[in-house]
Enzyme design. Structure first.
Site, PDB file in Angstrom:
ATOM      1  N   LYS A  20      61.082  13.642 141.345  1.00 22.25           N
ATOM      2  CA  LYS A  20      60.358  12.705 140.882  1.00 22.25           C
ATOM      3  C   LYS A  20      60.107  11.633 141.999  1.00 22.25           C
ATOM      4  O   LYS A  20      58.951  11.218 142.289  1.00 22.25           O
ATOM      5  CB  LYS A  20      61.134  11.944 139.646  1.00 22.25           C
ATOM      6  N   TYR A  55      66.300  17.087 140.031  1.00 23.22           N
ATOM      7  CA  TYR A  55      65.419  16.499 139.105  1.00 23.22           C
ATOM      8  C   TYR A  55      64.810  15.206 139.735  1.00 23.22           C
ATOM      9  O   TYR A  55      63.584  14.863 140.067  1.00 23.22           O
ATOM     10  CB  TYR A  55      65.977  16.312 137.511  1.00 23.22           C
TER      11      TYR A  55
END
Length: 328
Positions: free
Chosen positions: A149, A145
């Site tokens: 980002k 994750y």
């Protein structure tokens, strides 16, 4: 009245952003992918726009007439079917939406606000009071994750020149909390089944931000931020991991008798690698229950500094820790 196109509007944080924007005179158009979301968004006062994060034509139509785009939608490790799906929804979709907004001939968008995570600087070590200038670690050190980002952030900031017509602003959030959080309800379920463990004892400290404070800071950023600005937003004081989660669990009626189990960090680290191997070997759906990202969040200090937002934007807390707990 300015028009805002919002992705992720039917999610936990997205609902708070809608409330903050509408109460301050904005008209919100929110991406929707289902009739259920349409109903939720309409009830909140937003105008639902049926499309997909991967539908170029649909997104091009969706942003027409909008002055501001807030990209809040993101796939988490906990709800992804695979790493590929997570990257597709978080990286590819971000680049597509940004490129559509940045077309000077067809787009009216003057501000593109990307909701990111403090995790883009997570290097596996204790991090204390980090500022927006903290460098990215090597990309291979990041969990799935956080990697998605970080890649998106770097694309946006590298693509957007200082002379561009459209401002690009990045908001890095720590753990977002508040009422109406479905993730908390899921964690409460684990506690009630004696499946909650404090990794390393839970003595580490973390930054947090209440959804009301986060949405307020996001509004200030789109109003006062400059091109290529990065802002951290927090509740101010850091909090011990174990205290924060215990306080929330107790508000949800969890007995303290269910909150005493501790998992030593070395054992947890071994489980992370074992689970990753099992998921890969057997091509299991979803991502492992315990990931590298989750392990670090649960066992290492991770606090960030939001002085930049407080000084430049005039950001302050709209709600404090005790008030937030009382609302749970």
């Amino acid at each position: 009245m300015k028009n805002v196109f919002l992705t992720g509007g039917s999610g936990f944080l997205g609902k708070y952003i809608i409330e903050e924007l509408i109460s301050n005179g904005y008209k919100v158009f929110a991406l929707s992918r289902s009739e259920t979301s349409n109903k939720v968004l309409s009830q909140m006062g937003a105008t639902p726009v049926m499309s997909s994060l991967h539908d170029e034509q649909g997104l091009t139509e969706a942003i027409k007439g909008c002055d501001i785009v807030i990209h809040c939608a993101a796939k988490l490790e906990t709800n992804s079917e695979s790493v590929q799906e997570l990257y597709k929804d978080n990286i590819d979709a971000t680049e597509l939406l940004f490129n559509i907004c940045n077309q000077s001939s067809t787009s009216s968008v003057s501000v593109f606000c990307f909701i990111s995570s403090e995790g883009v600087i997570m290097n596996g070590e204790n991090i204390n009071n980090a500022t927006e200038d903290t460098p990215y670690p090597p990309i291979e050190q990041l969990g799935w994750y956080n990697k998605s980002k970080a890649i998106s952030e770097q694309f946006l900031l590298a693509t957007q020149s200082s002379m561009s017509r459209m401002k690009t602003i990045v908001i890095r959030l720590p753990l977002v909390w508040g009422s109406r959080d479905n993730v908390l309800d899921y964690l409460v379920g684990l506690c009630n089944k004696f499946q909650w463990f404090w990794i390393g004892g839970g003595k580490n400290y973390l930054s947090i931000v209440h959804a009301k404070n986060a949405s307020y800071g996001i509004r200030l950023a789109i109003e006062k931020g400059d091109n290529q600005d990065i802002f951290h937003l927090t509740d101010g004081e850091s909090v011990q991991y174990r205290k924060f989660f215990t306080d929330r669990f107790k508000k949800k009626g969890v007995s303290t008798n269910k909150l005493h189990m501790v998992l030593p960090t070395p054992i947890a680290l071994s489980l992370v690698w074992i689970m990753a191997l099992i998921w890969k070997l057997f091509n299991l759906k979803g991502l492992p229950l315990l990931t590298k990202t989750g392990l670090i969040y649960s066992s290492k200090n991770f606090t960030i500094n939001d002085d930049k937002a407080r000084l430049k934007l005039g950001y302050t807390n709209k709600i404090n820790y005790n008030q937030g707990m009382d609302e749970l």
